[in-house]
Design a protein around this motif. Sequence first.
Motif, short mmCIF file in Angstrom:
data_model
loop_
_atom_site.label_atom_id
_atom_site.label_comp_id
_atom_site.label_asym_id
_atom_site.label_seq_id
_atom_site.Cartn_x
_atom_site.Cartn_y
_atom_site.Cartn_z
N VAL A 47 19.05 7.79 21.74
CA VAL A 47 19.44 7.78 23.14
C VAL A 47 19.01 6.48 23.82
N ALA A 48 17.71 6.18 23.77
CA ALA A 48 17.19 5.01 24.47
C ALA A 48 15.88 4.59 23.85
N ALA A 49 15.55 3.32 23.99
CA ALA A 49 14.27 2.82 23.49
C ALA A 49 13.81 1.65 24.33
N ARG A 50 12.49 1.46 24.32
CA ARG A 50 11.92 0.35 25.07
C ARG A 50 10.82 -0.28 24.20
N SER A 51 10.80 -1.59 24.20
CA SER A 51 9.85 -2.32 23.37
C SER A 51 8.43 -2.16 23.88
N ARG A 52 7.49 -2.68 23.10
CA ARG A 52 6.08 -2.57 23.45
C ARG A 52 5.79 -3.10 24.85
N THR A 53 6.31 -4.27 25.12
CA THR A 53 6.02 -4.90 26.41
C THR A 53 6.92 -4.37 27.52
N GLY A 54 7.97 -3.66 27.12
CA GLY A 54 8.94 -3.20 28.10
C GLY A 54 10.02 -4.21 28.42
N ALA A 55 9.94 -5.37 27.79
CA ALA A 55 10.89 -6.42 28.12
C ALA A 55 12.29 -6.14 27.58
N SER A 56 12.36 -5.36 26.50
CA SER A 56 13.65 -5.07 25.88
C SER A 56 13.93 -3.58 25.94
N THR A 57 15.16 -3.25 26.35
CA THR A 57 15.58 -1.85 26.40
C THR A 57 16.91 -1.71 25.67
N TYR A 58 17.13 -0.53 25.13
CA TYR A 58 18.33 -0.25 24.35
C TYR A 58 18.82 1.15 24.73
N TYR A 59 20.15 1.27 24.81
CA TYR A 59 20.75 2.56 25.14
C TYR A 59 21.96 2.78 24.24
N THR A 60 22.18 4.03 23.88
CA THR A 60 23.44 4.34 23.24
C THR A 60 24.55 4.25 24.27
N ASP A 61 25.75 3.91 23.84
CA ASP A 61 26.83 3.62 24.78
C ASP A 61 27.11 4.78 25.73
N SER A 62 26.99 6.00 25.26
CA SER A 62 27.39 7.14 26.07
C SER A 62 26.47 7.41 27.26
N VAL A 63 25.30 6.79 27.29
CA VAL A 63 24.37 7.03 28.40
C VAL A 63 24.14 5.79 29.25
#
Length: 123
Positions: A47-63
Motif C-alpha cells: 500500500v505505502a512505505a516511507r524510508s528511514r528518514t522520511g524523505a522518500s515515500t511510495y504508494y501503490t497507484d490505487s491509493v
Amino acid sequence: VQLQASGGGLVQTGGSLRLSCAASGLTFSNYAVGWFRQAPGKEREFVAARSRTGASTYYTDSVKGRFTIIRDNAKNTVYLQMNSLKPEDTAVYYCAATWNNGDIIRAREYDYWGQGTLVTVSS
C-alpha cells in the motif's frame, strides 16, 4: 520487537480512517516502515512505505492522492491516513518495519509485522 496496529473499523464510501502502528523494542528511526493489505481471497499487497528518514515515500497507484503515510519517530509510530475510501479498500491492513532501506515496496524485505487491523468500506 512489537508492532501494534489499530484504527480499523467500518466506514462508508467516501469516508476517512487513520490507522496507527506503534513500535516497541527497536530504534524506530533506523527502520523503513510500510503498510500492506490483504483482501479476502487475495494475496497481500503493498500500500505505502516511507524510508528511514522520511524523505522518500511510495504508494501503490490505487491509493495515490487518497492515502498518506506519516511517521513520527519521536512517538515510534507510523500512521496511514486514508481518505475518500472505496469498497475496494476493504482489507486487513498490516504495518511492517525493515532495516533494509532499499526495495521497501516488497513484503519479503520486511523484518517485523504487526497483527493487522480490519478496514471495511461499505457501499
